[in-house]
Design a protein around this motif. Structure first.
Motif, mmCIF file in Angstrom:
data_model
loop_
_atom_site.group_PDB
_atom_site.id
_atom_site.type_symbol
_atom_site.label_atom_id
_atom_site.label_comp_id
_atom_site.label_asym_id
_atom_site.label_seq_id
_atom_site.Cartn_x
_atom_site.Cartn_y
_atom_site.Cartn_z
ATOM 1 N N ARG A 104 53.052 43.240 45.360
ATOM 2 C CA ARG A 104 51.836 42.538 45.600
ATOM 3 C C ARG A 104 50.930 43.069 44.363
ATOM 4 O O ARG A 104 49.957 42.043 43.852
ATOM 5 C CB ARG A 104 51.339 42.831 46.949
ATOM 6 N N LEU A 105 50.784 44.437 44.190
ATOM 7 C CA LEU A 105 49.731 45.125 43.308
ATOM 8 C C LEU A 105 50.007 44.519 41.902
ATOM 9 O O LEU A 105 49.192 44.346 40.960
ATOM 10 C CB LEU A 105 49.634 46.517 43.341
ATOM 11 N N LYS A 106 51.334 44.534 41.531
ATOM 12 C CA LYS A 106 51.892 44.054 40.242
ATOM 13 C C LYS A 106 51.439 42.500 39.865
ATOM 14 O O LYS A 106 50.931 42.210 38.942
ATOM 15 C CB LYS A 106 53.285 44.196 39.862
ATOM 16 N N ASP A 107 51.472 41.791 40.778
ATOM 17 C CA ASP A 107 51.169 40.451 40.918
ATOM 18 C C ASP A 107 49.800 40.137 40.816
ATOM 19 O O ASP A 107 49.286 39.371 39.914
ATOM 20 C CB ASP A 107 51.487 39.530 42.276
ATOM 21 N N ALA A 108 48.891 41.097 41.494
ATOM 22 C CA ALA A 108 47.382 41.052 41.332
ATOM 23 C C ALA A 108 47.048 41.578 40.054
ATOM 24 O O ALA A 108 45.977 41.101 39.349
ATOM 25 C CB ALA A 108 46.827 42.008 42.380
ATOM 26 N N GLU A 111 47.617 38.866 37.522
ATOM 27 C CA GLU A 111 46.689 37.842 37.842
ATOM 28 C C GLU A 111 45.226 38.174 37.247
ATOM 29 O O GLU A 111 44.615 37.348 36.335
ATOM 30 C CB GLU A 111 46.344 37.402 39.137
ATOM 31 N N LEU A 112 44.904 39.462 37.295
ATOM 32 C CA LEU A 112 43.611 39.822 36.756
ATOM 33 C C LEU A 112 43.991 40.061 35.109
ATOM 34 O O LEU A 112 42.704 39.744 34.466
ATOM 35 C CB LEU A 112 43.714 41.462 37.181
ATOM 36 N N GLU A 113 45.100 40.527 34.625
ATOM 37 C CA GLU A 113 45.114 40.390 33.034
ATOM 38 C C GLU A 113 44.930 39.053 32.491
ATOM 39 O O GLU A 113 44.529 38.776 31.696
ATOM 40 C CB GLU A 113 46.500 40.968 32.828
ATOM 41 N N ARG A 114 45.418 38.089 33.457
ATOM 42 C CA ARG A 114 45.257 36.634 33.096
ATOM 43 C C ARG A 114 43.833 36.202 32.794
ATOM 44 O O ARG A 114 43.329 35.538 32.043
ATOM 45 C CB ARG A 114 46.020 35.610 33.637
#
Length: 267
Positions: A104-108, A111-114
């Motif tokens: 979940r943190l990697k997905d977040a 998303e934050l990097e995007r």
């Protein structure tokens, strides 16, 4: 002879019989050896069966205690193993939970990097727009200041009488140069349009001078005009032509020679 322990059940008689048989066999073998050979000094007298049974019973009780201790140790070991298995299962569950949390943190993070990448692109775009607007604003400011230089102070500009007179004199020189090149009445359309534009510029500059100098207005010379005639029209006195001449020395070389189309300031 002591009583048997009720917990021994069926095992105690069987063990007692086995021990008694073993003891009898041992006593019989010893008797045969005594009959066949001289073994030295006589052996001590054998214990009675009751004493032997009591001894064996005590030994059996000791063995039973050790068996209990072993069973208790085995039970403790089983409980420890079950506790270890429980903790192992909980550890597996915690690892799975942490793995899900990491995912979940990697997905977040992605998303934050995007979002950060989009923000950086937007900032770059806004910087380019701001630079363009700043450049345009500076150009407009320069244009505005240039326009203010041609607007009288009464109208919010910076044009003073001296500047207005110099601007009108430059416009007059440009008109005179065009007329001299034309050598009289111009025939081609391009020259006529250039002369008309120069006359309009001179009229505009003279009007600004009249505004700054708080004059009555401006007047465009006709082919039949003279300073005395213009003085008579504006002042009702032809003798005041000198006032007109002094006010327009920047565009008049000779009071007796007036250029048709030339604009005068009427003080």
């Amino acid at each position: 002879m002591p009583q048997r322990h009720p917990g021994y059940g069926r095992r105690l008689p069987a063990l007692l019989l086995l021990l008694i048989a073993t003891s009898c066999n041992a006593a019989e073998g010893a008797g045969k050896r005594d009959a066949g050979e001289d073994q030295g000094p006589p052996a001590p007298a054998a214990a009675s069966p009751e004493d032997r049974v009591e001894e064996l019973t005590l030994r059996l009780l000791g063995m039973e205690g050790k068996l209990k201790e072993s069973a208790h140790a085995r039970k403790s070991a089983d409980q420890g193993r079950m506790e270890a298995e429980r903790r192992f299962a909980e550890s597996i569950q915690e690892i799975e939970r942490l793995s899900d949390e990491i995912k979940r943190l990697k997905d977040a993070q992605r998303e934050l990097e995007r979002a950060l990448s989009e923000r950086d692109q937007r900032i770059t775009q806004l910087d380019a727009e701001w630079l363009a607007l700043s450049t345009s604003h500076e150009a407009l400011n320069r244009r505005f200041e240039a326009l203010r230089a041609h607007v009288p102070t009464q109208d919010g500009g910076t044009l003073d009488p001296q500047q207005a007179r110099q601007a009108a004199a430059q416009a007059y020189l440009a008109l005179r140069e065009l007329l001299q090149r034309a050598g009289g009445e111009p025939r081609d359309r391009e020259t006529r349009e250039a002369i008309a534009a120069a006359q309009a510029m001179l009229r505009q500059r003279q009007f600004a001078l009249a505004r700054v100098a708080d004059a009555q207005g401006v007047y465009r010379i006709r082919s039949s005009d003279s300073l005395a005639l213009i003085s008579g029209r504006w002042y009702g006195d032809t003798a005041r032509w000198r006032i007109l001449f002094e006010a327009n020395r920047h565009v008049l070389d000779d009071p007796d020679h007036l250029l048709p189309g030339l604009t005068l300031v009427i003080p």
